[in-house]
Structures are given as C-alpha cells and as structure tokens.
Design an enzyme around this catalytic site. Structure first.
Site, PDB file in Angstrom:
ATOM      1  N   LEU A  54      43.675  64.308   1.267  1.00  0.00           N
ATOM      2  CA  LEU A  54      42.310  64.595   0.841  1.00  0.00           C
ATOM      3  C   LEU A  54      42.126  64.201  -0.617  1.00  0.00           C
ATOM      4  O   LEU A  54      42.878  64.647  -1.484  1.00  0.00           O
ATOM      5  CB  LEU A  54      42.019  66.098   1.002  1.00  0.00           C
ATOM      6  N   GLN A 109      36.075  60.209  -4.903  1.00  0.00           N
ATOM      7  CA  GLN A 109      36.176  59.240  -3.813  1.00  0.00           C
ATOM      8  C   GLN A 109      35.554  57.903  -4.197  1.00  0.00           C
ATOM      9  O   GLN A 109      34.756  57.810  -5.116  1.00  0.00           O
ATOM     10  CB  GLN A 109      35.505  59.809  -2.557  1.00  0.00           C
ATOM     11  N   GLN A 144      36.993  55.444  -5.603  1.00  0.00           N
ATOM     12  CA  GLN A 144      37.438  55.006  -6.926  1.00  0.00           C
ATOM     13  C   GLN A 144      38.864  54.470  -6.915  1.00  0.00           C
ATOM     14  O   GLN A 144      39.446  54.215  -7.962  1.00  0.00           O
ATOM     15  CB  GLN A 144      37.331  56.170  -7.920  1.00  0.00           C
ATOM     16  N   HIS A 201      41.540  56.110  -5.704  1.00  0.00           N
ATOM     17  CA  HIS A 201      42.577  57.151  -5.765  1.00  0.00           C
ATOM     18  C   HIS A 201      43.299  57.322  -4.427  1.00  0.00           C
ATOM     19  O   HIS A 201      44.486  57.635  -4.403  1.00  0.00           O
ATOM     20  CB  HIS A 201      41.963  58.477  -6.200  1.00  0.00           C
ATOM     21  N   GLU A 204      49.653  61.677  11.469  1.00  0.00           N
ATOM     22  CA  GLU A 204      49.142  62.583  12.489  1.00  0.00           C
ATOM     23  C   GLU A 204      47.621  62.530  12.558  1.00  0.00           C
ATOM     24  O   GLU A 204      46.947  62.823  11.566  1.00  0.00           O
ATOM     25  CB  GLU A 204      49.577  64.019  12.181  1.00  0.00           C
TER      26      GLU A 204
END
Length: 408
Positions: free
Chosen positions: A231, A237, A239, A241, A265
């Site tokens: 997450l 987000q 960017q 990362h 998973e």
C-alpha cells in the site's frame, strides 16, 4: 401506504455514502488539522459498512479520521447537519458510526481535538524501526524530497505496537482485508516507507507506504516469499513510490540465498501492472529474452534465467515472455500477429485440455444426461469465446505495460 412511502422517502435523505464522507489525514503540524487539502478518502468501506457502503442516520455527515504522520496517533470524530434521534421515526436509530470504526480498528483513539493537537509534537521523537534497506530522492515542485524504506520483523523492539496502528489503513485501501494478520507468526516480514524531512534542523518522518510478506516453506530447505499487501497512501500515489517499494523488496529477496522464488497473493490490477513492468524491465537484460529469440517461443532457458537472476517464478516468467514478445512483434504484419495470438491462446487453452481429460473420465461413470449437465457450457463455441475474451483482456494489460516500458 402513503404514510409509509413518505417515511421511506424521508429516511432515504439520511443515507450517506461512506466513501464520500470519510476524510483521512496524515497530520504533521497543527495547521494540517484545519487544512482540508491535506485530507484524502478511502477506496473501500464495505468491510465496515456493508456492500452498499452506506451509512444511515445523518445528513451532511463528515467523519474525521486523522493520524499524526509518524507515530500514527489516531483521532476520530464526526460532524453532521442533522441526525436521526430515537424518538423521530418509531425508534429507528442512526448507525453508531464511530463505534463501528473504533471497534474495527482495535486501537486506542483520541476523541478530543485539543488532546490530539497536543500529541502532534510527539512525532518529533519518532525514528523508524528495523533495517534501512534503501533511501532515495524525488524531485517535486522544484524541491528535493527524501524517502527511506525499512524492513521489520515482529520481534524488532517497538514494531509490534506500531504495527497495530499501521495495519488499520488496510481496511480502507486493501479489498477483502477480512482480518488482521497474525503478528505472532514469525514468518511475516514487514516493509515500511517514510518521507524524511527536516524541521528546525532535525529529521522527522511521515508514513508513505506499508507492505507485508509471508515466507512460505519451499522443499527441501528454501523459502518462497509471498507478497501479501502493498500500500502506498493516496497523497503519495502516482509518484513512483510503488516501483521503488517493490524493487527494494525484490532486491532484499534476491540477496537471500534461502529464497527460491517470489510470489504474490491475490494482486490488484494496478499491482499486476507494476510487477509486470518491473519484471519485464529486468528480463530485457537477459540473453534468453533478446529480440531475435522471442519469436521462437517460450523455452526452458527463459524460465531458468529469470529464476536464477531475478527469482521470478515460472508462471510469471512465461507472462514476461508474452509481453516482451508482443513488444517485438510487428502489429501491422498479420502473420506475425497470428503466430503471437496462437502462442498465447495455446497457453490459455490449458484449462480446457484438462476439462477434456476430465470428460473422458466422466464418460465412464456418468449417465448421458448427467454427463451433459456436468459439461454444460464447455462446448467448442463457448471455449473459443472464452479464450478470445481472456486474450483481449491480456492484450489490454500487456499494452499498458509496454507503454510504460517505452517511456522508461
């Protein structure tokens, strides 16, 4: 009847969409508390409020779920313009929304804003736990920001308590997070991503992302890490990362001689694209995946090199091959595209080959009418339609990966 319809109409005005009225915020300073631009919304709320993701009993509802950016001290509050009271509609009551959230998060929560604001300066003493695996800069708005990725196990001093707060984000951003993971199981590994910034000459941190990995046993004496959750929080987000986070995990696994290969998973579509991109970018450097060899078809050398160099499992290596072969296929050449399509569909057809084998076995034990019922929907036309649907879905994914590779 008219009275009932009127009451129903009135009550419908007291239904709110949970995703719209919940505001989450990572707070670095007191000013952030009152800055609505710092807030962001959840992606999922059905795990708390049901499949319709509705909250009943309020008009103009706003739920504030704030965390201090580093220590993740939480504050929870609600405001609304109108709330159903017990005596208004024959005992109908509003959802106890704060209790629903606090019970699900299972952590101590500050419910007084002044007390929460008083806790914000405590973040200045926060230092990430675990092993620093990677640090990197990012240019943003003519400034350089710095980020650090850490690896933890649950027995790292201080991490278990921190993880209790950290994992609460999963309810809002990981679909089907039915329960918290068992942090007494020492096969779990945890990865954290922070922004590092300076305040009055001192380092401070803000949470950016979080990931979990489970080390499965692989015969006879190896392990197979399975990435469970990754997450990156909404303010960070789009960017880069996510790529840095996943690549750091990969590099850590590859440096461990006990690791056989890497699995994932139940990944989201976005994670699938990210993983495909990273694996394709890596495998493009391998001799088995050079341009001239790809049109000759998938082979054991591709699986072997992907496994030995990057610990990519066989199933994913085949997917990488298909994407990279599409990259070197002349889309304007009907023969090349036909050869590619047949190659991919031959793999997609494997489940139907198993069905054919099952059919031959069932013929020996079932009556004709039972056999017909058992094999319903598996005729030639149905199979062809299904294969074409699967193929087109793959092409959509593959082209998105190729577009990103072209920009790299």
């Amino acid at each position: 009847m008219a009275a009932i319809q009127l009451m129903k109409s009135v009550l419908e005005d007291y239904v709110c969409k949970a995703n719209d009225c919940i505001q989450i915020k990572l707070v670095r300073s007191e000013s952030d508390v009152f800055d609505d631009s710092k807030g962001f919304q959840p992606e999922f709320t059905h795990q708390l409020f049901g499949q319709n993701e509705n909250i009943f009993g309020y008009k103009g509802l706003k739920i504030q779920l704030f965390y201090t950016a580093a220590k993740l001290t939480p504050y929870l509050n609600k405001v609304c313009t109108s709330e159903i009271k017990k005596n208004m509609f024959d005992g109908v009551q509003a959802d106890d929304v704060l209790k629903v959230i606090s019970d699900k998060l299972e952590i101590p929560i500050v419910d007084n804003l002044d007390k929460f604001i008083a806790r914000i300066p405590e973040d200045a003493d926060f230092t990430p736990t675990g092993t620093l695996l990677h640090s990197y800069p990012k240019e943003s708005d003519d400034t350089t920001k710095y980020y650090e990725i850490y690896k933890n196990t649950i027995d790292v001093p201080g991490f278990q308590e921190y993880h209790k707060r950290l994992q609460t984000f999963l309810w809002w951003y990981i679909d089907a997070a039915a329960s918290y993971i068992d942090d007494d199981d020492d096969r779990w590994m945890y990865f954290t991503l922070f922004e590092r910034y300076m305040v009055d000459g001192k380092k401070q941190y803000a949470l950016v992302g979080y990931g979990t990995v489970y080390n499965y046993y692989a015969y006879p004496n190896r392990i197979r890490p399975r990435i469970s959750q990754v997450l990156v929080l909404p303010p960070y987000q789009r960017q880069g990362h996510g790529l840095a986070f996943l690549e750091t995990m990969y590099n850590d696994f590859r440096a461990d001689s006990d690791v056989l290969d890497i699995t994932v998973e139940d990944p989201s579509d976005e994670f699938v694209r990210l993983r495909d991109y990273l694996d394709c970018r890596n495998c493009m450097s391998l001799p088995a995946y050079v341009k001239d060899k790809l049109p000759q078809g998938y082979n054991d050398d591709m699986a072997k090199e992907a496994l030995e160099k990057f610990k990519i499992n066989k199933k994913q290596a085949r997917r990488v091959y298909e994407i990279l072969r599409l990259r070197v296929t002349d889309h304007s050449n009907p023969e090349e595209m036909k050869a590619y399509r047949l190659d991919v569909k031959q793999r997609l057809n494997i489940p139907f080959q198993k069905q054919k084998s099952d059919y031959e076995k069932l013929k020996k034990v079932l009556k004709p009418e039972e056999l017909t019922a058992a094999m319903e929907g598996t005729g030639t036309q149905e199979r062809q339609d299904t294969l074409e649907t699967w193929y087109q879905e793959l092409m959509t994914f593959y082209r998105q990966v190729l577009e990103r590779l072209a920009m790299a």
